[in-house]
Design a protein around this motif. Structure first.
Motif, PDB file in Angstrom:
ATOM      1  N   ASP A   1      -4.979   4.846  -6.057  1.00 57.74           N
ATOM      2  CA  ASP A   1      -4.547   3.473  -5.860  1.00 57.74           C
ATOM      3  C   ASP A   1      -5.758   2.580  -5.609  1.00 57.74           C
ATOM      4  O   ASP A   1      -6.610   2.887  -4.766  1.00 57.74           O
ATOM      5  CB  ASP A   1      -3.578   3.428  -4.680  1.00 57.74           C
ATOM      6  CG  ASP A   1      -2.993   2.057  -4.491  1.00 57.74           C
ATOM      7  OD1 ASP A   1      -1.900   1.824  -5.040  1.00 57.74           O
ATOM      8  OD2 ASP A   1      -3.632   1.229  -3.808  1.00 57.74           O
TER       9      ASP A   1
ATOM     10  N   ASN B   1      -6.383   1.548  -1.995  1.00 57.83           N
ATOM     11  CA  ASN B   1      -6.871   2.657  -1.183  1.00 57.83           C
ATOM     12  C   ASN B   1      -8.332   2.955  -1.459  1.00 57.83           C
ATOM     13  O   ASN B   1      -9.078   3.373  -0.579  1.00 57.83           O
ATOM     14  CB  ASN B   1      -6.040   3.919  -1.444  1.00 57.83           C
ATOM     15  CG  ASN B   1      -4.716   3.861  -0.694  1.00 57.83           C
ATOM     16  OD1 ASN B   1      -4.603   3.127   0.297  1.00 57.83           O
ATOM     17  ND2 ASN B   1      -3.734   4.603  -1.163  1.00 57.83           N
ATOM     18  N   ARG B   2      -8.721   2.735  -2.698  1.00 57.98           N
ATOM     19  CA  ARG B   2     -10.119   3.016  -3.042  1.00 57.98           C
ATOM     20  C   ARG B   2     -11.046   1.901  -2.575  1.00 57.98           C
ATOM     21  O   ARG B   2     -12.171   2.154  -2.158  1.00 57.98           O
ATOM     22  CB  ARG B   2     -10.259   3.203  -4.557  1.00 57.98           C
ATOM     23  CG  ARG B   2      -9.762   4.558  -5.024  1.00 57.98           C
ATOM     24  CD  ARG B   2      -9.314   4.517  -6.453  1.00 57.98           C
ATOM     25  NE  ARG B   2     -10.421   4.202  -7.344  1.00 57.98           N
ATOM     26  CZ  ARG B   2     -10.959   5.081  -8.183  1.00 57.98           C
ATOM     27  NH1 ARG B   2     -10.503   6.307  -8.216  1.00 57.98           N
ATOM     28  NH2 ARG B   2     -11.944   4.732  -8.967  1.00 57.98           N
TER      29      ARG B   2
ATOM     30  N   PHE C   1      -4.008   1.897   4.326  1.00 53.70           N
ATOM     31  CA  PHE C   1      -2.645   2.358   4.586  1.00 53.70           C
ATOM     32  C   PHE C   1      -2.457   2.679   6.067  1.00 53.70           C
ATOM     33  O   PHE C   1      -1.417   2.422   6.651  1.00 53.70           O
ATOM     34  CB  PHE C   1      -2.339   3.591   3.725  1.00 53.70           C
ATOM     35  CG  PHE C   1      -0.920   4.097   3.882  1.00 53.70           C
ATOM     36  CD1 PHE C   1       0.118   3.453   3.237  1.00 53.70           C
ATOM     37  CD2 PHE C   1      -0.640   5.202   4.686  1.00 53.70           C
ATOM     38  CE1 PHE C   1       1.424   3.895   3.376  1.00 53.70           C
ATOM     39  CE2 PHE C   1       0.662   5.642   4.824  1.00 53.70           C
ATOM     40  CZ  PHE C   1       1.702   4.992   4.170  1.00 53.70           C
TER      41      PHE C   1
ATOM     42  N   LEU D   1     -11.611   9.988   3.003  1.00 52.51           N
ATOM     43  CA  LEU D   1     -11.462   9.343   1.695  1.00 52.51           C
ATOM     44  C   LEU D   1     -12.720   9.516   0.858  1.00 52.51           C
ATOM     45  O   LEU D   1     -13.814   9.632   1.397  1.00 52.51           O
ATOM     46  CB  LEU D   1     -11.170   7.860   1.900  1.00 52.51           C
ATOM     47  CG  LEU D   1      -9.759   7.671   2.441  1.00 52.51           C
ATOM     48  CD1 LEU D   1      -9.643   6.339   3.135  1.00 52.51           C
ATOM     49  CD2 LEU D   1      -8.742   7.777   1.332  1.00 52.51           C
TER      50      LEU D   1
ATOM     51  N   PRO E   1      -2.528   7.475   0.950  1.00 54.99           N
ATOM     52  CA  PRO E   1      -3.656   7.971   0.152  1.00 54.99           C
ATOM     53  C   PRO E   1      -3.620   9.479  -0.023  1.00 54.99           C
ATOM     54  O   PRO E   1      -4.551  10.178   0.360  1.00 54.99           O
ATOM     55  CB  PRO E   1      -4.870   7.525   0.969  1.00 54.99           C
ATOM     56  CG  PRO E   1      -4.383   7.456   2.377  1.00 54.99           C
ATOM     57  CD  PRO E   1      -2.921   7.146   2.331  1.00 54.99           C
TER      58      PRO E   1
ATOM     59  N   GLY F   1      -1.739   8.828  -4.947  1.00 55.09           N
ATOM     60  CA  GLY F   1      -2.048   7.663  -4.126  1.00 55.09           C
ATOM     61  C   GLY F   1      -3.539   7.491  -3.886  1.00 55.09           C
ATOM     62  O   GLY F   1      -4.006   6.399  -3.562  1.00 55.09           O
ATOM     63  N   LEU F   2      -4.305   8.562  -4.057  1.00 53.03           N
ATOM     64  CA  LEU F   2      -5.760   8.466  -3.909  1.00 53.03           C
ATOM     65  C   LEU F   2      -6.356   7.547  -4.966  1.00 53.03           C
ATOM     66  O   LEU F   2      -7.434   7.004  -4.793  1.00 53.03           O
ATOM     67  CB  LEU F   2      -6.385   9.863  -4.057  1.00 53.03           C
ATOM     68  CG  LEU F   2      -6.248  10.789  -2.849  1.00 53.03           C
ATOM     69  CD1 LEU F   2      -6.659  12.198  -3.241  1.00 53.03           C
ATOM     70  CD2 LEU F   2      -7.111  10.273  -1.712  1.00 53.03           C
TER      71      LEU F   2
ATOM     72  N   ARG G   1     -11.146   7.256   7.376  1.00 49.01           N
ATOM     73  CA  ARG G   1     -12.177   6.820   6.445  1.00 49.01           C
ATOM     74  C   ARG G   1     -13.010   7.981   5.935  1.00 49.01           C
ATOM     75  O   ARG G   1     -13.401   8.019   4.770  1.00 49.01           O
ATOM     76  CB  ARG G   1     -13.085   5.801   7.128  1.00 49.01           C
ATOM     77  CG  ARG G   1     -12.442   4.442   7.247  1.00 49.01           C
ATOM     78  CD  ARG G   1     -13.320   3.531   8.036  1.00 49.01           C
ATOM     79  NE  ARG G   1     -14.622   3.344   7.398  1.00 49.01           N
ATOM     80  CZ  ARG G   1     -14.825   2.512   6.367  1.00 49.01           C
ATOM     81  NH1 ARG G   1     -13.823   1.804   5.914  1.00 49.01           N
ATOM     82  NH2 ARG G   1     -15.996   2.385   5.825  1.00 49.01           N
TER      83      ARG G   1
ATOM     84  N   THR H   1       0.822  -1.214   0.000  1.00 43.90           N
ATOM     85  CA  THR H   1       0.000   0.000   0.000  1.00 43.90           C
ATOM     86  C   THR H   1       0.850   1.255   0.000  1.00 43.90           C
ATOM     87  O   THR H   1       2.002   1.261   0.425  1.00 43.90           O
ATOM     88  CB  THR H   1      -0.910   0.046   1.248  1.00 43.90           C
ATOM     89  OG1 THR H   1      -0.072   0.108   2.400  1.00 43.90           O
ATOM     90  CG2 THR H   1      -1.780  -1.182   1.318  1.00 43.90           C
TER      91      THR H   1
ATOM     92  N   PRO I   1     -10.728   1.633   2.030  1.00 42.01           N
ATOM     93  CA  PRO I   1     -10.323   2.929   2.591  1.00 42.01           C
ATOM     94  C   PRO I   1      -9.722   2.734   3.981  1.00 42.01           C
ATOM     95  O   PRO I   1     -10.223   1.939   4.779  1.00 42.01           O
ATOM     96  CB  PRO I   1     -11.643   3.705   2.666  1.00 42.01           C
ATOM     97  CG  PRO I   1     -12.564   3.018   1.716  1.00 42.01           C
ATOM     98  CD  PRO I   1     -12.151   1.595   1.690  1.00 42.01           C
TER      99      PRO I   1
END
Lengths: 497, 559
Positions: free
Chosen positions: B499, B502-503, B509, B558, B492, B496-497, B555, B489, B506
């Motif tokens: 990734d 990460n999506r 990382f 994101l 984010p 990196g958002l 969380r 990972t 959430p």
């Protein structure tokens, strides 16, 4: 004799050859090639081993499909795609060759010394049951720029073809045209009539025209120039074109196809020194080479393509001259399919004949030449027949993505198939468009772009051809002429639509 | 069967075929020059790589090629649809040598070989272009040499990016179009069209070059009109069809395959790996006014005389009605103008490399001055020289040439560059994963936005689950059940958002997903190279995330 205008029935003033000569000529016309080289005659479709191999393949495919469906389907698809790829690459190379250095004779001939040595030229005009175009014949051929005393023009009429004979009676036949009545016999094909005419031909060079053809006036002289420039050339093919190209979409497609075939493909083949399948008419041949090769094969319905290969097998070259002969394009879909299926049947038949003794073929033509015969003669009808099938499969595969279908195509087969589907189809349309550009006939551009629809018709013809080769190999499906009423030029005779 | 006469004649016929009248030197000299030039670029590239100057995009392509051949799910579509596929395709055979030559992948060697060959070919195209315009040797060498030794061009010849293949293909297309303007042979138009079609498989800007070429064809045909308008329009339409046919095919095939395989026809524009998303995510969308200043500065450094050159070239071009040179400007000039405009408008990054076509525009474009004789030659030489000096200075600037400055640093000082691509920490991660006792059956789930650097350093690319794998959707949903034991990972933030992990998970990382354990941290020099490897202890799902303390905040932040 029905009443006509001026010299009605004048052609009867010249007597036919004596009966004994006629009988001998007929025997030669039918049997010369078959008796001299039976292995090159199309009187038989399949020799024993070919029949055995075909039956074996069909059996293996059937059993395979029943017992090991997936593997057999993969092998079949892989084989077809491989054939496509090879044919595609091969045609691409021919076109590229043609673009690079098209081997077309264009030299006009006006040197007095060559004009002084013009040879006698035999022109064969076979007709069968086409009274409506016989009137156009005189105007079409009369325009040829060649000394009349050196012309030996022979109209070949079947003895029992009453309608044509009646039409002839109404016509003023010029002096330079003699009429030979071909004794009625089987096979009733154009090459048999031509062979018969060949027996009585007196020229040094020979060509064939259809009754409705309109050759460009310079054609014979251009051919003479080409022959004197290249002693190893036995035959030069003139470009075939259509005068009713604007009649409808079908004639436009047909014209576009001919533009590609005669401007690109045949010159490319000639430049590569590969066997050239001759076009139906306007092939100019040294008569001694023709006799040496055994004349035309009366049992082959594409005797022209067959002759091109036989000449190549005897070590002769075939060239292409830049002179057009305008013909009538088939404007009726049904009629077109009949004509095309005859061609495809003949192509398949021709290939089967020449592959009877593969080792001899390779010895005569080399590996490349033999491969060329397979790819230009044999593969053409086969690919036309399966084109629709592959298209449909592609569509189903892409849109439907049937479960498990992907497993039938291992990666190399899949990529090759994708290449064919995407690149092959586009490349053909593109090259056809290029032919339109080079010929500067832009009104054909839409026909070039809609060309894939033409393949549908081709597929119908190809399937019919395979079927007919099985049932009636030497049956000559007559093309109806005289469908151009009102187009380009009013025909001299009465036209039926 | 064959008669004696026939055979003899046949042999004679074969004898008459003549070989192409091309001397040995006519083949050997260009071949030697090509090998020498490509070799020089390749050596410079090797030097770059040895000093750690490796561009992410170039390495990413090599890793794509590696996935095609050596990935967990080897298949051609792993080549990806974000970059043009051609450079990657050509790198395949080089990447295949990964066994004996690991540097082909770990140092992006396959890309370096690819770009240096294309660069040498580009120089050759420039030279041939000049010669075919009947330019004297001095002019031709100056035009080609001005391209060959320009520092910007050299850097992109040597670093495995798609700039040099694109310049090469544009020059080839321009050369064919120029020949068409002189000879009007349809085959030249076909060749130009084919090059543009190839160009689209390298960079989508080939569409712009195609548009420029279409305008040129229309203009030339109208001016030199020889028949009635109606007929001429037919000719122009057919010509345009021939020119654009291959480009349309490339476009349709690429978009079609992309749609079929990824569900998105325009992945290079729309996907989370495309430019638009990256711009949006990294928040570097600048104000047009600033961009304009930046681009102007870059432009005048590449061609300090640009203010004089543009009107000068245009004036001579119009005055002389030099259609062959106009073809060149139509193809390369349209691309250059497009890049300048889109950078100024802020629809793409302000990258100096997008301006690389300015280099051949100055040096090869200078051939328009040929009617001026020695004066023209002197002017061109001066332009090329000042351009090189300006480029040299510009390249050293982190502000104006952030992507190129590391290479320049290597060229000037010979020092290793700071690890901008994060290869050091990527190697650390790759080594750590390989040293784990779980062995070959433990898969690592990652995304390729950043993960490609780790993939480039591993000796076991087949132990990574990457987005191009056909079962990626399944695996990311049930990683533990699919054999995944590690999650790779990235933070984010910024890109990196985007990734995938990460999506989908959430807070991953930050360690907010249950059943995971932070197993390894690799902090590189910079933020983007910060890796966290989480070990999977059992099945996870987005719903099993912890919702207490900082995890709640993580969380909520994101998307």
């Amino acid at each position: 004799v029905t009443g006509g205008e001026q010299t009605t029935g004048a052609w009867r003033a010249r007597p036919q050859p004596p009966e004994s000569d006629r009988a001998a000529a007929l025997d030669a016309a039918v049997g010369r090639l078959r008796d001299a080289s039976p292995e090159l005659s199309a009187s038989v479709v399949l020799v024993r081993w070919q029949a055995a191999v075909l039956a074996g393949l069909a059996f293996a495919a059937t059993v395979g499909l029943l017992l090991a469906t997936a593997i057999t389907a993969t092998v079949l698809a892989g084989g077809l795609i491989a054939l496509y790829v090879v044919a595609l690459v091969d045609r691409g190379s021919v076109v590229a060759r043609s673009l690079g250095q098209g081997r077309v004779h264009t030299a006009p001939i006006d040197e007095p010394e060559l004009a002084a040595r013009l040879p006698t030229y035999t022109i064969l005009v076979p007709v069968y049951d086409e009274p409506e175009v016989i009137g156009r014949l005189v105007s079409g051929l009369g325009a040829l720029d060649y000394p009349p005393e050196l012309l030996d023009a022979i109209l070949l009429v079947e003895e029992d073809d009453q309608r044509t004979i009646a039409a002839l009676d109404r016509l003023a036949v010029p002096d330079w045209l003699r009429v030979l009545l071909v004794p009625a016999s089987e096979p009733r094909t154009k090459p048999k009539a031509c062979n018969y005419g060949l027996e009585f031909a007196v020229g040094e060079l020979l060509t064939i025209y259809d009754a409705e053809d309109r050759p460009e006036p310079n054609q014979l002289r251009l051919a003479v120039a080409a022959f004197s420039a290249e002693p190893e050339t036995a035959c030069v093919q003139a470009r075939l074109d259509f005068y009713n190209d604007r009649q409808n979409l079908l004639t436009r497609w047909f014209t576009v196809e001919y533009l590609f075939w005669f401007q690109f493909f045949l010159p490319g083949l000639a430049a590569a020194g590969r066997p050239v399948p001759l076009g139906g008419t306007s092939q100019h041949i040294r008569i001694d080479a023709l006799r040496d090769a055994g004349g035309w094969d009366p049992f082959n319905v594409t005797e022209d393509a067959d002759l091109g290969i036989r000449l190549a097998r005897r070590g002769w070259r075939v060239g292409v001259i830049d002179s057009a002969t305008y013909e009538e394009a088939n404007s009726d879909p049904i009629n077109w399919v009949r004509q095309r299926s005859r061609w495809y049947k003949g192509y398949l038949h021709t290939w089967l004949v020449h592959s009877r003794a593969p080792r001899q073929l390779v010895r005569d033509l080399g590996w490349r030449g033999a491969g060329s015969v397979l790819l230009t003669i044999g593969a053409t009808p086969v690919l036309a027949a399966i084109n629709q099938l592959t298209w449909m499969c592609t569509l189903v595969f892409v849109l439907g993505a049937p479960h498990g279908a992907a497993r039938l195509f291992p990666a190399p087969v899949f990529y090759a198939g994708t290449f064919c589907a995407l690149f092959g189809n586009t490349a053909v349309v593109y090259v056809v468009l290029l032919s339109v550009r080079i010929s500067r006939r832009y009104y054909l551009a839409t026909a070039a772009l809609s060309y894939p629809a033409y393949w549908l018709l081709m597929a119908v013809a190809a399937i019919k051809a395979v079927w007919q080769l099985w049932l009636r190999p030497s049956f000559w499906e007559k093309t109806a002429h005289g469908l151009t009423a009102g187009v380009a030029e009013p025909p001299a005779g009465e036209a039926t639509a | 069967m064959t008669s004696a006469v026939g055979a003899a004649v046949g042999r004679a016929g074969r004898r008459t075929r003549v070989a192409r009248p091309r001397s040995v030197t006519g083949l050997v000299v260009p071949a030697a020059a090509f090998v020498a030039l490509a070799g020089c670029y390749g050596l410079i590239g090797a030097d770059f790589a040895a000093h750690g100057a490796i561009v992410g995009d170039a390495l990413s392509r090599v890793v794509d090629a590696q996935s095609v051949l050596f990935g967990r799910d080897p298949h051609l579509a792993a080549i990806g649809f974000v970059f043009g596929p051609l450079p990657t395709l050509l790198e395949l055979p080089l990447v295949a040598l990964r066994g004996p030559l690991p540097a082909m992948v770990t140092a992006g060697g396959a890309g370096i070989v690819m770009s240096s060959c294309f660069a040498a070919a580009a120089v050759w195209q420039a030279y041939r272009f000049a010669r075919e315009r009947d330019a004297e040797l001095a002019w031709s060498l100056l035009a080609a040499g001005g391209l060959a030794v320009n520092p910007l061009f050299v850097i992109y010849a040597a670093n495995g990016m798609s700039e040099s293949p694109f310049v090469c293909v544009l020059l080839a297309a321009a050369r064919r179009l120029a020949r068409w303007s002189e000879q009007r042979r349809a085959s030249e138009l076909v060749a130009a069209g084919c090059w543009l079609g190839v160009g689209y498989l390298i960079r989508y800007e080939a569409v712009i070059a195609g548009a420029g070429a279409v305008v040129f064809v229309g203009l030339l045909s109208s001016v030199r009109r020889s028949s009635a308008w109606r007929r001429e329009l037919g000719a122009i339409a057919t010509d345009v069809g021939l020119l654009l046919g291959p480009l349309l095919l490339s476009f349709a095939v690429f978009a079609g395959l992309s749609w079929w395989l990824t569900g998105d026809a325009m992945a290079q524009f729309n996907s989370e790996y495309g430019n638009a998303a990256i711009i949006a995510a990294s928040g570097t969308l600048s104000v047009p006014a600033t961009n304009a200043a930046l681009v102007t500065h870059q432009l005048f450094a590449l061609a300090p005389a640009a203010g004089v050159l543009v009107p000068l070239y245009a004036g001579v071009l119009l005055g002389r009605r030099d259609w062959a040179m106009a073809a060149f400007f139509a193809v390369l000039g349209s691309v250059g103008s497009f890049e300048i405009l889109s950078m100024t408008a802020g629809t793409t990054f302000v990258f100096l490399r997008y301006l690389i076509v300015v280099v051949p525009l100055v040096s090869v474009g200078g051939l328009v001055l040929r009617p001026w004789g020695r004066l023209g030659l002197a002017i061109l030489a001066a332009c090329i020289l000042t351009g090189m000096l300006g480029t040299w200075r510009l390249l050293a600037s982190d502000h104006y040439a952030p992507q190129e400055a590391p290479f320049m640093e290597t060229l000037r000082t010979g020092d290793p560059v700071p690890d901008a691509s994060g290869l050091t920490s990527a190697r650390e991660v790759a080594d750590w994963l390989e040293s784990q006792p779980l062995g070959p059956r433990a898969l690592t789930l990652t995304d390729s936005v950043f993960g490609f650097t780790v993939l480039s350093q591993t000796t076991h690319p087949d132990r990574f689950v990457i987005p191009s794998d056909r079962d990626y959707d399944v695996v990311i949903d049930r990683p533990y059940q699919s054999g995944v034991r590690y999650l790779l990972t990235v933070p984010p933030v910024g890109r990196g958002l985007l990734d995938a992990i990460n999506r989908y998970y959430p807070g991953m990382f930050a360690g907010c997903v249950t059943n995971t354990r932070l197993a390894m941290v690799a902090d590189g020099d910079g933020n983007p190279s910060q890796w966290r490897v989480y070990e999977l202890l059992g099945p996870i799902s987005p719903a099993t995330a912890r919702r207490v303390g900082p995890c709640r905040e993580a969380r909520d932040r994101l998307p």
